[in-house]
Motif scaffolding. Sequence first.
Motif, short mmCIF file in Angstrom:
data_model
loop_
_atom_site.label_atom_id
_atom_site.label_comp_id
_atom_site.label_asym_id
_atom_site.label_seq_id
_atom_site.Cartn_x
_atom_site.Cartn_y
_atom_site.Cartn_z
N SER A 55 0.68 -1.14 -0.07
CA SER A 55 0.07 -0.08 -0.06
C SER A 55 0.99 1.42 0.03
CB SER A 55 -0.84 0.04 1.32
OG SER A 55 -1.26 1.13 1.47
N THR A 56 0.54 2.21 -0.81
CA THR A 56 1.05 3.46 -0.78
C THR A 56 0.30 4.58 -0.03
OG1 THR A 56 2.56 3.27 -2.91
CG2 THR A 56 1.95 5.44 -1.96
N THR A 58 -2.93 4.49 1.65
CA THR A 58 -3.91 3.76 2.56
C THR A 58 -2.85 3.67 4.04
OG1 THR A 58 -4.87 2.76 1.41
CG2 THR A 58 -5.54 2.24 3.52
N1 CP Z 1 -6.42 3.17 -2.86
C1 CP Z 1 -5.55 2.32 -2.21
O1 CP Z 1 -6.01 1.68 -1.47
O2 CP Z 1 -4.39 2.67 -2.51
P1 CP Z 1 -2.95 1.97 -1.67
O3 CP Z 1 -3.31 0.43 -2.25
O4 CP Z 1 -1.84 2.42 -2.31
O5 CP Z 1 -3.23 1.91 -0.42
#
Ligand code: CP
Length: 342
Positions: A55-56, A58
């Motif tokens: 994840s970036t 969240t």
């Molecule tokens: N929108 C979202 O969940 O992005 P990440 O996977 O980077 O958290």
Amino acid sequence: MFERRHLLGLEGVSAEEITFLLDSAESFKEVSEREIKKVPTLRGRTVVNLFYESSTRTRTSFEIAAKRLSADTINLSASASSASKGETLTDTARNLAAMRPDAIVVRHPSAGAPHLLARHVDCPIINAGDGAHEHPTQALLDLLTIRSHKGQIAGLTVAIVGDLLHSRVARSNLFGLRTMGARVRFVGPPTLVPPQFADLGAELVNDLHEGLRDADVIMMLRIQRERMNGRYFSSLDEYSRLYCLSVDAVAKARRDVIILHPGPMNRGVEISSTVADGPYSVIMDQVTNGVAVRMAALYVLVGRRRGIEADDGEHSTRDAGTAGGRTAGAAALPLRRAAAAE
Ligand code: CP
């Protein structure tokens, strides 16, 4: 009011509860505009971020949200935890819970993982995305972004385009948007838009241009190749030819359309760079609103609950106040306390 112990999904969450969370987030936006971006609301509390998937946005925004509320944060990934040695999710969570955190934020590739944890630990659990099931804080930040730009959600037509089958973002948005009175179209190839979504209130459309007609909001989704175990279209090139959001396709929507994408984007596959970076795009607003929504979620589940218990009811009465036509008392209280402390 939001009296639930956990935030596991938006299915079954009422319009009043969603409005309360959005109003709280609206109040927290201001903290991120300050030079010193910190309030003491969750001082002395501990938030564990337990991420079993990459994840970036969240993970970072939950950590920033917790830190802006003065909570202590611990980040744990699957590879850095004893899950890599065969420990079960439940055992990991029970061991973490034994250290008395005040909330656990969990992302997991299996649908239902946060619900399982909620049955085994005492502290609030926040679902940060479970498989293809739900991603409630993403939908809340999407709702906040739509409401900020459009003034209201009721009556809007929202086209959600792409890999609906594997999208937890689409499911949480469908629940949230329908509850708030929007019309929702799921747009994509028949293999990625299964008919069961009609039972949940979505209109199903396979042609991109037809699906975008007169839309107030377009939300583009990534093809989730990591969750696909079969062929859903003949090639990525063909998919892009039919479903990539181009300037021409946007012209089918209303003139004041806004374009959202939860990220990560695959430029040139589901969205052209011209559109992603163009005048209708509110994608970076979504990211900014993500911090406020996660501050609100932590405040409502951790800080406010403790406040209610400590104040023996008085706090909850004050929280019921309204400001500017919306129930904004919830977040106004910690901000007033913060101002007094500074
Ligand atoms: N929108 C979202 O969940 O992005 P990440 O996977 O980077 O958290």
